[in-house]
Write a protein that holds these residues in place. Structure first.
Motif, mmCIF file in Angstrom:
data_model
loop_
_atom_site.group_PDB
_atom_site.id
_atom_site.type_symbol
_atom_site.label_atom_id
_atom_site.label_comp_id
_atom_site.label_asym_id
_atom_site.label_seq_id
_atom_site.Cartn_x
_atom_site.Cartn_y
_atom_site.Cartn_z
ATOM 1 N N ASP A 71 0.856 -1.182 0.000
ATOM 2 C CA ASP A 71 0.000 0.000 0.000
ATOM 3 C C ASP A 71 0.894 1.233 0.000
ATOM 4 O O ASP A 71 2.114 1.128 0.085
ATOM 5 C CB ASP A 71 -0.909 0.007 1.234
ATOM 6 N N ASN A 87 -3.101 12.859 -5.813
ATOM 7 C CA ASN A 87 -4.141 11.860 -5.497
ATOM 8 C C ASN A 87 -3.565 10.517 -5.071
ATOM 9 O O ASN A 87 -4.162 9.474 -5.304
ATOM 10 C CB ASN A 87 -5.066 11.663 -6.705
ATOM 11 N N SER A 115 -3.021 9.236 -2.063
ATOM 12 C CA SER A 115 -3.294 8.760 -0.709
ATOM 13 C C SER A 115 -3.810 7.334 -0.621
ATOM 14 O O SER A 115 -3.404 6.577 0.253
ATOM 15 C CB SER A 115 -4.291 9.691 -0.015
ATOM 16 N N TYR A 116 -4.718 6.971 -1.517
ATOM 17 C CA TYR A 116 -5.363 5.674 -1.358
ATOM 18 C C TYR A 116 -5.246 4.851 -2.640
ATOM 19 O O TYR A 116 -6.145 4.800 -3.455
ATOM 20 C CB TYR A 116 -6.836 5.843 -0.982
ATOM 21 N N LYS A 167 -6.551 -0.289 -0.282
ATOM 22 C CA LYS A 167 -7.824 -0.192 0.424
ATOM 23 C C LYS A 167 -7.834 1.090 1.247
ATOM 24 O O LYS A 167 -6.920 1.351 2.031
ATOM 25 C CB LYS A 167 -8.014 -1.405 1.335
ATOM 26 N N GLU A 168 -8.886 1.889 1.083
ATOM 27 C CA GLU A 168 -8.967 3.148 1.812
ATOM 28 C C GLU A 168 -9.160 2.877 3.303
ATOM 29 O O GLU A 168 -10.055 2.116 3.695
ATOM 30 C CB GLU A 168 -10.137 3.983 1.285
ATOM 31 N N GLU A 182 -10.166 3.126 7.252
ATOM 32 C CA GLU A 182 -11.412 3.534 7.905
ATOM 33 C C GLU A 182 -11.268 4.941 8.481
ATOM 34 O O GLU A 182 -10.223 5.308 9.017
ATOM 35 C CB GLU A 182 -11.747 2.539 9.021
ATOM 36 N N LYS A 183 -12.342 5.706 8.369
ATOM 37 C CA LYS A 183 -12.325 7.081 8.876
ATOM 38 C C LYS A 183 -13.210 7.210 10.115
ATOM 39 O O LYS A 183 -14.153 6.442 10.305
ATOM 40 C CB LYS A 183 -12.808 8.050 7.798
ATOM 41 N N THR A 229 -8.416 9.571 9.282
ATOM 42 C CA THR A 229 -8.256 8.125 9.176
ATOM 43 C C THR A 229 -7.707 7.557 10.481
ATOM 44 O O THR A 229 -6.993 8.243 11.219
ATOM 45 C CB THR A 229 -7.308 7.765 8.024
#
Length: 313
Positions: A191, A221, A223-224, A227-228, A230-231, A271
Motif C-alpha cells: 500500500d 491523489n 493517498s489511497y 484499500k482506503e 477507515e475514517k 483516518t
C-alpha cells in the motif's frame, strides 16, 4: 534569413536532432556547407555543447542537456523569474540544486544594470521565508527521477523506530513546512506510505524488480492506492488561540467553524492510522483544544498523558 534568426532556429533544430551532420543542416537551411560550419562554431562560442567526430560515421553531437534558445523577458517578467528562483534559497536540498543556482547566476548576469539595481532594492523589501531545516535530503533527485520513470527503489529508512530497508516505488516529492516528503508504494506493506526524504539515508534503483502501475496516480491523489483506511469523525472545541494554531494546518483550516466571540469548532473526518499523530497534536495545544470525539482519539491521548505521568511523577 538573416544570421541571428538562423542561429536561433539552428539551435532549436540541433536540440531536437541531437546527432547530425553539417551537410544535413546546410541542405535544411538552404545555405552552403561553409556557412553552416561557421554557424556551428558561433553556437559553440555561445555555450552550446557540441563536439564533432571525423570519419565515415562522423558528424556533430550535442552533449549534456539540451540548450534552450534565447528568450526575451520584459523587466517585470525578469524580476518575477528571479524571485521565483530565489524563493528556494532556504531549502538545504533541492532535487535540482546545482541547476537552480546555475540558472539564477546566468539570469542575473545578463540583466541590465538598472534591473539589477531594482532587484537589489527589492531583496531588502521582499523575501519568501521557508522554515529552514538542518536535516539533509541527499536522495531527492533520485526519488524524483524514479517517480518520473516509474522505477523501483531500495531505501534505507531511519524512522523513529530505527533503521529498516524498504523497497518502494515513488509517486513524487513535495515540500511542506520545510521538510521534503516522498509518497510511494511500499512493497512490504502493499500500500502507499509517506516517507520523510531526510530520513532516507540511502537509495538505489532496483532495475530487476517489477514495479506496479502508478500511471493513474500523482502527487495530488496518491493517498489511497490500496484499500482506503477507515475514517472517524473528529470533533474539537477550540479557544481563540486554538483556532489560530489549527488554521496553520492546511488540512484542518478548511474544517474550522469560528463563532462570533472568536472561539471555534472543528469538524472533519480523519483516518484511523492518523489517530496517533492527532493525539500528540491536540495534547500540544493544551487548554486551547478540547477533543470531544472520536473515543479512539481520546483513548490515545490518555495513553500518551499516562506515559508522561510515569516519566515526570
Amino acid at each position: 534569413m538573416n544570421k541571428s534568426k538562423r542561429l536561433v532556429e539552428l539551435m532549436m533544430v540541433i536540440n531536437s536532432k541531437r546527432v547530425f551532420t553539417a551537410k544535413e543542416l546546410a541542405d535544411e537551411f538552404g545555405v552552403s556547407l561553409r556557412t553552416i560550419q561557421r554557424d556551428l562554431l558561433d553556437l559553440q562560442e555561445l555555450g552550446v555543447p557540441l563536439y564533432s567526430e571525423v570519419g565515415a560515421g562522423g558528424g556533430y553531437k550535442i552533449i549534456k542537456e539540451r540548450i534552450l534558445p534565447p528568450i526575451a523577458f520584459t523587466e517585470n517578467e525578469a524580476i518575477a523569474m528571479f524571485f521565483a528562483n530565489q524563493s528556494l534559497q532556504y531549502y538545504n536540498d533541492l532535487p535540482f540544486e546545482t541547476d537552480a543556482k546555475s540558472a539564477l547566476n546566468k539570469f542575473h548576469h545578463y540583466l541590465t544594470s538598472d534591473v539589477k539595481k531594482r532587484i537589489e532594492e527589492m531583496e531588502q523589501r521582499f523575501v519568501f521565508y521557508t522554515q529552514q531545516r538542518q536535516q539533509s535530503s541527499p536522495c531527492l533527485q533520485l526519488l524524483l527521477d524514479a517517480s518520473i520513470n516509474q522505477q523501483v527503489v531500495q531505501i534505507t529508512y531511519d524512522s523513529i523506530k530505527g533503521k529498516s530497508t524498504r523497497t518502494i516505488q515513488p509517486v513524487g516529492v513535495f515540500s511542506q513546512n520545510g521538510h521534503w516528503y516522498c509518497p510511494a508504494y511500499c512493497f512490504k506493506r502493499e500500500d502507499t506510505r509517506l516517507f520523510r526524504a531526510d530520513r532516507i539515508i540511502d537509495a538505489t534503483i532496483v532495475e530487476e524488480h517489477e514495479g506496479v502501475n502508478l500511471s493513474k496516480f500523482n502527487i495530488h491523489n496518491w493517498s489511497y492506492m490500496g484499500k482506503e483506511p477507515e475514517k472517524v469523525s473528529l470533533k474539537v472545541k477550540l479557544s481563540r488561540e486554538g483556532v489560530k494554531i489549527c488554521k496553520n494546518d492546511p488540512f484542518l483550516e478548511q474544517s474550522i467553524v469560528v463563532e462570533q466571540d472568536g472561539i471555534g469548532r472543528l469538524y472533519t473526518q480523519i483516518t484511523k492510522p492518523d489517530l496517533e499523530y492527532y493525539a500528540s497534536f491536540f495534547i500540544s495545544l493544551g487548554k486551547h483544544a478540547r477533543v470531544e470525539g472520536p473515543e479512539q482519539l481520546m483513548i490515545e491521548m490518555k495513553k500518551i498523558l499516562g506515559d508522561l505521568n510515569d516519566i515526570y511523577l
